[in-house]
Structure formats: structure tokens, C-alpha cells
Design an enzyme around this catalytic site. Structure first.
Site, short mmCIF file in Angstrom:
data_model
loop_
_atom_site.label_atom_id
_atom_site.label_comp_id
_atom_site.label_asym_id
_atom_site.label_seq_id
_atom_site.Cartn_x
_atom_site.Cartn_y
_atom_site.Cartn_z
N GLY A 15 0.82 -1.20 0.00
CA GLY A 15 0.00 0.00 0.00
C GLY A 15 0.85 1.25 0.00
O GLY A 15 2.09 1.20 0.03
N GLY A 17 0.76 5.40 1.63
CA GLY A 17 0.14 6.44 2.43
C GLY A 17 0.61 7.81 2.01
O GLY A 17 1.24 7.98 0.96
N GLY A 18 0.32 8.81 2.85
CA GLY A 18 0.70 10.17 2.51
C GLY A 18 2.20 10.41 2.53
O GLY A 18 2.70 11.27 1.83
N MET A 19 2.92 9.62 3.34
CA MET A 19 4.35 9.85 3.50
C MET A 19 5.21 8.67 3.08
O MET A 19 6.42 8.82 2.91
CB MET A 19 4.67 10.17 4.96
N ALA A 20 4.62 7.49 2.92
CA ALA A 20 5.46 6.31 2.72
C ALA A 20 4.77 5.24 1.89
O ALA A 20 3.54 5.22 1.76
CB ALA A 20 5.86 5.74 4.09
N VAL A 22 4.48 0.97 1.62
CA VAL A 22 4.63 -0.21 2.48
C VAL A 22 4.76 -1.43 1.59
O VAL A 22 3.95 -1.65 0.68
CB VAL A 22 3.43 -0.37 3.43
N ASP A 129 -3.19 10.66 16.12
CA ASP A 129 -3.90 10.33 14.87
C ASP A 129 -4.59 8.97 15.00
O ASP A 129 -4.47 8.12 14.11
CB ASP A 129 -2.93 10.33 13.69
#
Length: 404
Positions: A15, A17-20, A22, A129
Site C-alpha cells: 500500500g 500512504g501520505g508519506m510512505a 509499504v 492520529d
């Protein structure tokens, strides 16, 4: 993204995300599958993003709790910042909510996450968060709190104890988070309350078209009511979603203790049945109602004097509270229009006797609340009546009187 990391064989991407990103990988030294989170290369060029990413790794690596995802390794190789952690195969809480969760399962997840937040809080960390996307499940069904990417250390991070920039997901952020005010572990518990409500109902407690509207909803709107079949959880939500941090549980451990002492659905139903009027309907509930009316109350040299009559019906305390955004606004408008010609207020409340004490205290404290201080200068007549028409209590509060 073709990446090679020493000690790992990357097999597929799981997947983004906004920063990384996976990835699924095999760790050679233990021949085990792991999830590797790698900071997006474009962000890795920015020192602040790289530092935040490494902060997550250091944060989670220092926490050892059965419901916080364990981090195995952290490092940097040829400009790639990465951390490896347990590969979790049970899916996300977001997916489970979409599929539907039984109340008992939702309570069990709440207990596990409360334990995780309690442990993090004891070690000085605030997650900031907590949301369904950041909760995953092992194959055995146990929940794991993930993504400490914006977690803060209360012992060394001045942004927690001083005014700080808004960080988090608006749909789940506490009122103090929306205001960029100092955060505490109770801020995470508020977010957990939002998640619990969503587990029970399938939707978050508050809605807004944009960030500003969402903030106003968390700051101003009353705590939403659960369906009658889930109403025994309402006291827990009332604590978790309290607007003021001081009104929430002190810690995750305190939340678990409150759950341990929670009335069973059967006990809650029996208590309601004790006060169920014959005319209240098939389900024994009172239809909520609020009626406001201004009447003349004499003359003075200033002209007509006015009285404000309030009639309300509530089936339980949360429903009683739900009347107050409208009532508060109406009272403020009345005072702004009439000013010194406001003569007094009468309140008749039809409700179940088992909530009368809390209603009385709430109305008494309302006289000192922000924007309604003028109520303390007016005589108030309060008439509490049971759903079957039997009187409960009549009170008369004189101007500036603190006695009941």
C-alpha cells in the site's frame, strides 16, 4: 519503485500512504515475513520529513505492548529511509467497520486500544492520529495500533505542552486539537471515542463539508445519541467525547475500569422499564420536544417586561442535552433583543425520574456558562414532571442565588 535493502528481499507492495510506501518482504536473518515502510523518495529529500519518519521508528521501537505494532529494524540505505515491522494479515478496522462489527467485538477492540494508549501515555507519548485506518488486526483477531508518524513525546517535545500546529485527521481530532491547543493523553481518548462511535454505528460522530465545518462540529455540536439498543454505551461515549479534556477519563486504564463497571444492556432495559409510562408508546420512549415562547410579564418605565417560557421533553439525559444548542442560541437572541426588560424564565421539563437529578444540576450550572451569565440575574422557575404527569420537583432560583 525498484528498491534493494540489505538483509531483506522485497516481494510486493502492500500500500501507499501520505508519506510512505509499504512493502511485503522477507527478512533473511530470521526468514520471516515483515512489512517494510519506506519514506517516499521525494519526501526523503526534505530533512523535516525524513526526521519525522525516523521519529516514528524510534517512537514505536521504544514501545513494547501487545496492541502496539512492534518495530524490528530501522535504517537508511542509499537515500531510502525505512523501518521494518510485524506483517499483519487480519485487515484494518476501517474494513471491519465497512463490513459491520458486533457491539461486543467493538467493546473488545476499545479495551485493547485503551490499553495501548494507556501504555503509550505512561511512557510519555501521544499518538495524535487515532483512527480506523491506523488500527490493524493480527490473524488471531487482536488489534494493533499503527502509524506513530506524528506521535509526540510529552517529555521532550515542546509542541505538545505548548501551542502547536494542527496535526491529525479532522474527522477524529479532539476540540483542543482543532484549536491547536496543548494536547494530553485525553486527546487520544477523544479520538478513540470517535472510533468507538463509528464501530457501533458505521459512521463517525460528526460531519462537516470541510476542515472548518468539521472543527465547528467537534467544538459545538452535542454528543450524538446511540440507537436505543446500544444506549447502555452512552455513558462511555459521554465521557470520551466530552468537549473539555478534564471531563474525559484520566487514562486508558480509567476507561477500561469504566467499561468494567458499565451496566449490562439487560440492566439498562430493566431500569428504563421501571419508569415506562403507559402512554409513552410501544417502546416506552418519549418523543423529544422543545417549545419556546415569550410572554408579557408586566410594565415598567422602560416599557413592557417579558418572560421566557421553555417546555421540553426528553427520554434520557443525552436527549435532554441535545436540545441545548437551539435553546442556548434562542436565549442569547432573546437577551440581546430585550436586554434589561427580561423579567424571568420558566422551565417545564417532562422526563424520566431517574435523570431528574442530573437535569437539575445541568440547568443550575447553565446559569454560569459562557454567554448565558445573564440568567444568574433572573428568577427561574423549574418544574420537573414525570412522563406519566406526576410531579417530580419544583424549584425557584432567585437572582444570583447559588442554592438549589
Amino acid at each position: 519503485m525498484a528498491i534493494r535493502l540489505p538483509g531483506y528481499r522485497i516481494t510486493e507492495r502492500l500500500g501507499k500512504g501520505g508519506m510512505a510506501h509499504v512493502f511485503l518482504a522477507t527478512q533473511h536473518s530470521f526468514e520471516r515475513q515483515v512489512a517494510i515502510k519506506i519514506l517516499t523518495p521525494s519526501l526523503a529529500l526534505e530533512p523535516s520529513f525524513a526526521e519525522r519518519f525516523m521519529q516514528e521508528a524510534r517512537t514505536v521501537a521504544s514501545l513494547n505492548h501487545p496492541h502496539i505494532v512492534p518495530v524490528y529494524d530501522v535504517g537508511e540505505h542509499e537515500g531510502y529511509y525505512y523501518l521494518s515491522m510485524e506483517y499483519v494479515t487480519g485487515g484494518s478496522l476501517k474494513q471491519r467497520i465497512r463490513d459491520g462489527i458486533e457491539p461486543r467485538e467493538a467493546e473488545n477492540v476499545l479495551r485493547q486500544l485503551a490499553g495501548a494508549l494507556d501504555y503509550a501515555g505512561l511512557h510519555g507519548f501521544i499518538h495524535r492520529d487515532v483512527k480506523p485506518d491506523n488500527v490493524m488486526f493480527r490473524a488471531d483477531g487482536s488489534a494493533l495500533l499503527m502509524d506513530f508518524g506524528i506521535a509526540a513525546n510529552m517529555l521532550r517535545d515542546n509542541s505538545v505542552t505548548a501551542t502547536n500546529s494542527i496535526m491529525g485527521t479532522p474527522k477524529y481530532m479532539s476540540p483542543e486539537q482543532h484549536r491547536s491547543q496543548p494536547l494530553t493523553p485525553q486527546s487520544d481518548l477523544y479520538s478513540l471515542g470517535c472510533v468507538f462511535y463509528e464501530m457501533l454505528t458505521g459512521k463517525p460522530p460528526y460531519h462537516g463539508e470541510d476542515t472548518s465545518a468539521m472543527a465547528q462540529a467537534h467544538l459545538r455540536e452535542p454528543i450524538p445519541l446511540l440507537p436505543v439498543t446500544l444506549r447502555h454505551y452512552q455513558p462511555i461515549l459521554r465521557q470520551l467525547l466530552a468537549k473539555a479534556p478534564a471531563d474525559r477519563p484520566e487514562s486508558g486504564a480509567a476507561l477500561v475500569e469504566a467499561l468494567d463497571h458499565l451496566e449490562s444492556p439487560e440492566h439498562y432495559t430493566r431500569e428504563r422499564a421501571r419508569y415506562r409510562p403507559q402512554e409513552a408508546g410501544i417502546n416506552g420512549t418519549l418523543a423529544p420536544r422543545l417549545r419556546l415562547k415569550e410572554t408579557k410579564a408586566g410594565m415598567s418605565w422602560r416599557g413592557n417586561l417579558y418572560q421566557y417560557d421553555i417546555y421540553l421533553v426528553a427520554d434520557d439525559f443525552e436527549q435532554f442535552q441535545s436540545h441545548f444548542p437551539v435553546l442556548r442560541s434562542a436565549l442569547q437572541d432573546w437577551h440581546q433583543q430585550r436586554g434589561s426588560r427580561c423579567k424571568g424564565i420558566t422551565i417545564k421539563a417532562t422526563l424520566h425520574p431517574w435523570i431528574s437529578g442530573r437535569v437539575k444540576q445541568y440547568l443550575k450550572e447553565l446559569r454560569q456558562s459562557e454567554g448565558l451569565e445573564f440568567l444568574g440575574r433572573l428568577p427561574i422557575l423549574l418544574n420537573l414532571v414525570a412522563a406519566d404527569g406526576q410531579p417530580i420537583e419544583r424549584l425557584a432560583w432567585e437572582p444570583d442565588s447559588e442554592s438549589s
